[in-house]
Every structure is written in structure tokens, then in C-alpha cells.
Design an enzyme around this catalytic site. Sequence first.
Site, PDB file in Angstrom:
ATOM      1  N   TYR A   1       0.834  -1.201   0.000  1.00  0.00           N
ATOM      2  CA  TYR A   1       0.000   0.000   0.000  1.00  0.00           C
ATOM      3  C   TYR A   1       0.869   1.251   0.000  1.00  0.00           C
ATOM      4  O   TYR A   1       1.834   1.377   0.760  1.00  0.00           O
ATOM      5  CB  TYR A   1      -0.913   0.025   1.231  1.00  0.00           C
ATOM      6  CG  TYR A   1      -1.573   1.372   1.429  1.00  0.00           C
ATOM      7  CD1 TYR A   1      -2.631   1.766   0.606  1.00  0.00           C
ATOM      8  CD2 TYR A   1      -1.112   2.260   2.394  1.00  0.00           C
ATOM      9  CE1 TYR A   1      -3.209   3.011   0.758  1.00  0.00           C
ATOM     10  CE2 TYR A   1      -1.696   3.507   2.556  1.00  0.00           C
ATOM     11  CZ  TYR A   1      -2.740   3.876   1.729  1.00  0.00           C
ATOM     12  OH  TYR A   1      -3.313   5.112   1.864  1.00  0.00           O
TER      13      TYR A   1
ATOM     14  N   GLY B   1      -5.198   5.897   0.094  1.00  0.00           N
ATOM     15  CA  GLY B   1      -6.548   5.944   0.632  1.00  0.00           C
ATOM     16  C   GLY B   1      -7.509   5.093  -0.158  1.00  0.00           C
ATOM     17  O   GLY B   1      -7.249   3.913  -0.438  1.00  0.00           O
TER      18      GLY B   1
END
Length: 535
Positions: free
Chosen positions: A64, A71
Site C-alpha cells: 500500500y 486511501g
Amino acid sequence: MPQPVTASSSALILDGREISLEQLIDVAEGRLEVCLSDDPTFRARIEAGPALLERLLEEEGVVYGVTTGYGDSVTRAVQGADDLEALPRHLYTFHGCGMGANLDVVSSRAVVMVRLVSLCRGVSGVSVALLERLTWLLNHDILPRIPEEGSVGASGDLTPLSYVAAVLCGEREVWIRPAADQPHALRPTAEVFAEHGLTPYVLRPKEGLALMNGTAVMTALAALAFSRTTYLSRLSSRITALVVQALEGNPYHFDADLFAAKPHPGQARVAQWLRDDLAHPAAPEVDATPINSPRLQDRYSTRCAPHVIGVVEDSLDWWRSFLETELNSANDNPLIDVDAGKILHGGHFYGGHVAMVMDSLKIAVANLADLLDRQLALLVDSRYNRGLPSNLSGATPERAALNHGYKAVQIGASAWTAEALKLTMPASVFSRSTECHNQDKVSMGTIAARDALRVLTLVEQVAAATLHAAIQGTEQRAALAGETGTPPVLAAFVEALRHDIARLEEDRGLEADLRLLCARIRERHWALSTGEANA
């Protein structure tokens, strides 16, 4: 309190171990430089994080914020070396929307220090080179301009911390002192770096996220608020002692045996401070009424002062525990577990503990304003001040009709108190769903910290007003009491204050006096422990 890391007389050595709030404040206020440890083990632990990320990228792993968007955009894959390098630049770029006033230099320095301490934990995937750049900013007193508004406290302080990341990369503006005797001024970062022969830093994968996705702003502001509160609590006790002395109050209200019956440690500590300041022995067995006093029991704003101030004193330990744990934590996302060779995705950027400290601190501190405001109201009112002049005016009888003493100061203190009390609404309960409902529960920790600092400023103004009046009243009581005199601790304190502010005789504008006293309070100027000399 955590064991401090190694520190010389001038530098704090960071090696991933815990630091205290006091060490953070020393750095923020410019008394202490920092340096990274040269220990090979520490440096190897730091470099192992980005090395693991590089290996995962070679193996086409998914991380990520490194191989994905941010987000709610986590489902978007980022591919190619150019995109991987551009991604952190985009992160700090699109977050460059901070508003409101800029943090002051001390706060900015605290923010950089808090982020550096967190990244030194070695689980955020940043390089030693990045840590060295943050250290360079601190030690050269070149600090990011950080707007104070724009954070909801999860995913950390993204927008304000984007200004730290952008500055490292040579963008936006920095505070820099033109000369030692001049205040800091804003200049373009690129110009300042060029003058120092410093090239803009190029963020490696995950470093933009590691810088921004954390609780550094709220924690830095909370640490500053904690420091101010600690001093203000002790000062409130000293002011109370002056008020009791001026009003010919009953010092037996602070008897040790009395407070042994309700043994909150902080509350008992305040009572001890009052006994020491008033130089009063233990209560007699029968009569606890002061000489010439018509009242067996004083009004609550003096009699219950240990109970009000004691709430602050008894909360300091748990406030410290929450804040020092946050300060010394890894609070970005994801974290890099080098030993296990895995990426840990979570939510440590959520600032709930800081928010809870700040929401409770501002309530406890606003109560100090309410206490001191009530004390000031008693001092100036000739119905309650036991023979002191109306409004504590120092004018001669012939000039009494023209002079109004502390009348307007008491009105001002009431206004500041009301505003402080109004701001005690907890920020943490106002969570908002943001960012396409990805950030659908947020802490509001930074807003809570900013509220607490505003409340502290107002309470310090009330303290300055009551202090100004209390020393006037104490001197007026001494003149009336003759041989009774003022207890030595209070007499020495009054004398120290008279170096800064003159007695109020004929009416004069007191703004300059009050601003000076507020500055002295912020500087923790007076030594307040019994037996210490005043500055």
C-alpha cells in the site's frame, strides 16, 4: 517516565530508544541539538526497511502506498519506475492545501522532532539519509512553514505533514533566522537549500507516506500544551496562596490531616504547596478560625482550590503516559516488519489517545481560569475583600473618586474565562467521514490539541490578571496588618514580580504589564518550588 536516550550537554543522540516529553520540549525550544547514533546496529536496522521494500518490488509484491494509490485509491496499481518515484511527490503535492495561521517556530521544530523520533523506531521503511535530512533541519534551525488547519487526525496529520515532506524536497517555504538577534522569517526553501549547498531530497518508495501518515503534529502540539499546563498548575497554586493572604483567608483549610482523609496525591500536593507558601503549621485541635475572621469557612474559590488544581495534578501522570507512548511509537501505515519479512497494514495513524488527553486537559485547565476568575472577583469587591480598597485601587483618598483600579481587568478576566470555558467542547466526538468514506472514523486529535493551546492562552491571561491583582492585594494587606507581615516565600515572590511590574497607584493602562506577565508564564520564568530562587 521512559529512560532517556543518551544525551551530552548539547546534543540528544537518537538511536530508536524512547525520549521524554522534557527532552522533546528542550529540542523544540532550542536548548538541545540532536544527532543520529553512529551505532552500526541502529543504522543497519533502519536500512533494512527500505531494503526489504526493494526486494518486494523486485518480486512484484503489492505494498500500500508504494505500488498502489493512496486511501480509497488503494485499488489503483502503480507500475513502472517513473511512477513509483513520482507517487510520493504527488502525495505531498495534492496535500498542499493547508489553511489558517502558520504554526510558530517552536511548534514547527517540535513537529519535525516528533516525526524524526518515530521514524527512528526502524519500522517505517525510511533510509538513514532521510533521518539525516530531518536532523539537519533541526540543527540548522531551518524549519518548515506548516499551516495549522486541515487535519482530521487520521490518516494522521497528512496535510500539515505534507509541508515537512515538501520542504525536504526543496519546495514551499521555511522559517530561517537571518541573524542571531533577529526573528525567524519566511523564505523559499529552494533558495535556502542552494545557499547551504544542499540538493533537494528525492523520496524513496514509502518515504512520503512515512513522513506524512502519522500523528506528529497533534503529538507535538500536545507536548507543548502539557508543558504549559504543568507550570500553570503550580502557578495557580502560588496565586491562590497570594489571594488567601490578601483576603486574610483561613490557612487551616489546607491542613495535612484533612487531606489525608481524601488522599488524591495531586490534590494533597497542592495543599502542601499552599501550606508551604503560607508558612502555616498544622491545625490546632479545637479552633481552626483565623484571628479576627468572621468566617469559619472561606468561599469555595480559595477553600476548594486544592480540589480544583488537584484534578490537573492528578491527571498529569496519565496524560504523560499517553503522550510519551504516542511520541515514541511508530504510527504510520503500513509498517515494515523486517525480522518477519512482512508488511503490516493497520491504523496506527489514528490519534485517539492524543485527542483524549487534549479534550480532558482543556476542561481541567479551563477550570483553573474559572477558579482564578472567582478569586479575582473576591479581591476587587469591597464587600468580600476584608477591608482592602475597592477594586484594589492604590490611589490616595483624595484621588479615590477618579481611580478605578482593577475594575476593567476583572471584566477582561471574566471574558477570557468565558471564552476558555466555551472551548471545552470535546473535539474527539466530532468525527467526520472523509475521503470517499475510507477515512470514515477519525480522531480529530489535531483540532483537540489546537483547542487546548487556545484554552491555555486564555487561562494564562486570566492567571496574569489575577496575579497582578493578587500581589497588589498582598501588599495592601501587609500595610494594614502591620507586624503580621507576609510569609517569606510569598514576600520573595512579590519582590521578584516588582522587578517587572510597578504597583498600581493612579490608573494606568495595564495591557503592557499583562502581556509581559503572559510572556513570563510561557517562559516558565519564576521558580515556584519552595526554597528555589526566583528568576
